[in-house]
Scaffold this motif. Structure first.
Motif, PDB file in Angstrom:
ATOM      1  N   ARG A 227      10.694   0.680   3.657  1.00  0.00           N
ATOM      2  CA  ARG A 227       9.691   1.783   4.225  1.00  0.00           C
ATOM      3  C   ARG A 227       8.429   1.142   4.679  1.00  0.00           C
ATOM      4  O   ARG A 227       7.958   1.524   5.875  1.00  0.00           O
ATOM      5  N   LEU A 228       7.925   0.328   4.023  1.00  0.00           N
ATOM      6  CA  LEU A 228       6.587  -0.281   4.131  1.00  0.00           C
ATOM      7  C   LEU A 228       6.638  -1.051   5.557  1.00  0.00           C
ATOM      8  O   LEU A 228       5.940  -1.218   6.322  1.00  0.00           O
ATOM      9  N   ARG A 229       7.882  -1.904   5.401  1.00  0.00           N
ATOM     10  CA  ARG A 229       8.216  -2.642   6.844  1.00  0.00           C
ATOM     11  C   ARG A 229       8.333  -1.590   7.998  1.00  0.00           C
ATOM     12  O   ARG A 229       7.847  -2.104   9.101  1.00  0.00           O
ATOM     13  N   VAL A 230       9.009  -0.672   7.963  1.00  0.00           N
ATOM     14  CA  VAL A 230       9.077   0.196   8.951  1.00  0.00           C
ATOM     15  C   VAL A 230       7.810   0.624   9.660  1.00  0.00           C
ATOM     16  O   VAL A 230       7.605   0.959  10.526  1.00  0.00           O
ATOM     17  N   ARG A 231       7.034   1.141   8.443  1.00  0.00           N
ATOM     18  CA  ARG A 231       5.674   1.654   8.739  1.00  0.00           C
ATOM     19  C   ARG A 231       4.745   0.509   9.411  1.00  0.00           C
ATOM     20  O   ARG A 231       3.994   0.995  10.472  1.00  0.00           O
ATOM     21  N   LEU A 232       4.980  -0.412   9.132  1.00  0.00           N
ATOM     22  CA  LEU A 232       4.024  -1.781   9.570  1.00  0.00           C
ATOM     23  C   LEU A 232       4.373  -2.048  10.953  1.00  0.00           C
ATOM     24  O   LEU A 232       3.720  -2.022  11.926  1.00  0.00           O
ATOM     25  N   ALA A 233       5.892  -2.071  11.235  1.00  0.00           N
ATOM     26  CA  ALA A 233       6.233  -2.017  12.602  1.00  0.00           C
ATOM     27  C   ALA A 233       5.993  -1.179  13.548  1.00  0.00           C
ATOM     28  O   ALA A 233       5.504  -1.311  14.721  1.00  0.00           O
ATOM     29  N   CYS A 234       5.892   0.402  12.921  1.00  0.00           N
ATOM     30  CA  CYS A 234       5.533   1.399  13.972  1.00  0.00           C
ATOM     31  C   CYS A 234       4.180   1.053  14.171  1.00  0.00           C
ATOM     32  O   CYS A 234       3.701   1.604  15.296  1.00  0.00           O
ATOM     33  N   SER A 235       3.274   0.799  13.146  1.00  0.00           N
ATOM     34  CA  SER A 235       1.851   0.850  13.244  1.00  0.00           C
ATOM     35  C   SER A 235       1.547  -0.356  14.221  1.00  0.00           C
ATOM     36  O   SER A 235       0.636  -0.258  15.303  1.00  0.00           O
TER      37      SER A 235
ATOM     38  N   LEU B  23      -6.500   4.341  13.018  1.00  0.00           N
ATOM     39  CA  LEU B  23      -5.761   5.246  13.701  1.00  0.00           C
ATOM     40  C   LEU B  23      -4.410   4.844  14.048  1.00  0.00           C
ATOM     41  O   LEU B  23      -3.396   5.595  13.683  1.00  0.00           O
ATOM     42  N   PRO B  24      -4.201   3.667  14.502  1.00  0.00           N
ATOM     43  CA  PRO B  24      -2.932   2.987  14.554  1.00  0.00           C
ATOM     44  C   PRO B  24      -2.005   3.144  13.147  1.00  0.00           C
ATOM     45  O   PRO B  24      -0.737   3.387  13.125  1.00  0.00           O
ATOM     46  N   LEU B  25      -2.650   2.747  12.373  1.00  0.00           N
ATOM     47  CA  LEU B  25      -1.965   2.645  10.854  1.00  0.00           C
ATOM     48  C   LEU B  25      -1.594   4.172  10.479  1.00  0.00           C
ATOM     49  O   LEU B  25      -0.452   4.299   9.955  1.00  0.00           O
ATOM     50  N   LEU B  26      -2.455   5.059  10.647  1.00  0.00           N
ATOM     51  CA  LEU B  26      -2.250   6.451  10.110  1.00  0.00           C
ATOM     52  C   LEU B  26      -1.090   6.956  11.205  1.00  0.00           C
ATOM     53  O   LEU B  26      -0.163   7.435  10.664  1.00  0.00           O
ATOM     54  N   VAL B  27      -1.151   6.820  12.453  1.00  0.00           N
ATOM     55  CA  VAL B  27      -0.108   7.326  13.329  1.00  0.00           C
ATOM     56  C   VAL B  27       1.155   6.736  13.306  1.00  0.00           C
ATOM     57  O   VAL B  27       2.306   6.884  13.001  1.00  0.00           O
ATOM     58  N   GLY B  28       1.328   5.154  12.933  1.00  0.00           N
ATOM     59  CA  GLY B  28       2.565   4.327  12.705  1.00  0.00           C
ATOM     60  C   GLY B  28       2.892   4.836  11.542  1.00  0.00           C
ATOM     61  O   GLY B  28       4.155   4.635  11.332  1.00  0.00           O
ATOM     62  N   GLY B  29       2.171   4.828  10.283  1.00  0.00           N
ATOM     63  CA  GLY B  29       2.745   5.331   9.254  1.00  0.00           C
ATOM     64  C   GLY B  29       3.578   6.373   9.190  1.00  0.00           C
ATOM     65  O   GLY B  29       4.628   6.634   8.423  1.00  0.00           O
TER      66      GLY B  29
ATOM     67  N   LEU C 299       4.835   7.758  11.852  1.00  0.00           N
ATOM     68  CA  LEU C 299       6.117   7.858  12.622  1.00  0.00           C
ATOM     69  C   LEU C 299       7.138   6.909  11.965  1.00  0.00           C
ATOM     70  O   LEU C 299       8.267   7.008  12.099  1.00  0.00           O
ATOM     71  N   GLY C 300       6.642   5.842  11.050  1.00  0.00           N
ATOM     72  CA  GLY C 300       7.463   5.024  10.482  1.00  0.00           C
ATOM     73  C   GLY C 300       8.175   5.803   8.998  1.00  0.00           C
ATOM     74  O   GLY C 300       9.577   5.644   9.109  1.00  0.00           O
ATOM     75  N   ASP C 301       7.578   6.583   8.622  1.00  0.00           N
ATOM     76  CA  ASP C 301       8.060   7.709   7.854  1.00  0.00           C
ATOM     77  C   ASP C 301       9.320   8.482   8.531  1.00  0.00           C
ATOM     78  O   ASP C 301      10.234   8.638   7.719  1.00  0.00           O
ATOM     79  N   LEU C 302       9.111   9.023   9.547  1.00  0.00           N
ATOM     80  CA  LEU C 302      10.186   9.717  10.216  1.00  0.00           C
ATOM     81  C   LEU C 302      11.238   8.929  10.557  1.00  0.00           C
ATOM     82  O   LEU C 302      12.412   9.370  10.428  1.00  0.00           O
ATOM     83  N   VAL C 303      11.005   7.636  11.185  1.00  0.00           N
ATOM     84  CA  VAL C 303      12.002   6.773  11.655  1.00  0.00           C
ATOM     85  C   VAL C 303      12.761   6.530  10.372  1.00  0.00           C
ATOM     86  O   VAL C 303      13.845   6.606  10.107  1.00  0.00           O
ATOM     87  N   TYR C 304      12.091   6.108   9.370  1.00  0.00           N
ATOM     88  CA  TYR C 304      12.935   5.710   8.024  1.00  0.00           C
ATOM     89  C   TYR C 304      13.890   6.613   7.627  1.00  0.00           C
ATOM     90  O   TYR C 304      14.670   6.481   7.183  1.00  0.00           O
ATOM     91  N   ASP C 305      13.254   8.033   7.293  1.00  0.00           N
ATOM     92  CA  ASP C 305      13.881   9.050   6.845  1.00  0.00           C
ATOM     93  C   ASP C 305      15.133   9.499   7.685  1.00  0.00           C
ATOM     94  O   ASP C 305      16.248  10.039   7.364  1.00  0.00           O
ATOM     95  N   ARG C 306      15.139   9.312   9.011  1.00  0.00           N
ATOM     96  CA  ARG C 306      16.235   9.757   9.708  1.00  0.00           C
ATOM     97  C   ARG C 306      17.166   8.690  10.059  1.00  0.00           C
ATOM     98  O   ARG C 306      18.181   9.155  10.166  1.00  0.00           O
ATOM     99  N   PHE C 307      16.705   7.318  10.254  1.00  0.00           N
ATOM    100  CA  PHE C 307      17.794   6.625  10.621  1.00  0.00           C
ATOM    101  C   PHE C 307      17.959   5.290   9.869  1.00  0.00           C
ATOM    102  O   PHE C 307      19.314   5.100   9.731  1.00  0.00           O
ATOM    103  N   VAL C 308      17.063   5.101   8.942  1.00  0.00           N
ATOM    104  CA  VAL C 308      17.349   4.032   7.926  1.00  0.00           C
ATOM    105  C   VAL C 308      17.829   4.637   6.395  1.00  0.00           C
ATOM    106  O   VAL C 308      18.981   4.059   6.006  1.00  0.00           O
TER     107      VAL C 308
END
Length: 94
Positions: A21-29, A75-81, A83-92
């Motif tokens: 989850r952390l890797r997905v958050r950082l990638a989205c950020s 702000l990119p860390l907040l928005v990316g985090g 979005l990363g949670d949404l991507v992780y929950d939906r696809f991963v």
């Protein structure tokens, strides 16, 4: 303090799921940061010229640096985090 006196349980230890989850958050950020810089590239050039070398008093310079850090890092860390949670929950996370 005994185990029965605690108001809440201890958090679970970090697992591979949390690391993923952390890797997905950082990638989205990183994607959000790059998109933000690409959309405001001319402004970034102007601000960098104002930041170095400091021309005015250090308190004004420090305030400008903090504002830019908030805009381009936090702000990119907040928005990316988010979005990363949404991507992780939906696809991963199946």
């Amino acid at each position: 303090m005994t185990e029965a006196d605690r108001d809440w349980p201890d958090p679970p230890l970090e697992s591979d799921r949390d690391a993923g989850r952390l890797r997905v958050r950082l990638a989205c950020s990183a994607v959000v940061f790059l998109a933000f810089v690409a959309l405001s590239w001319s402004y970034v050039g102007e601000v960098l010229a104002m930041l170095w070398p400091p021309h005015e008093s250090l308190s004004r310079w420090f305030t400008l640096v903090l504002l830019q850090l908030m805009g381009y890092v936090i702000l990119p860390l907040l928005v990316g985090g988010f979005l990363g949670d949404l991507v992780y929950d939906r696809f991963v996370d199946d």
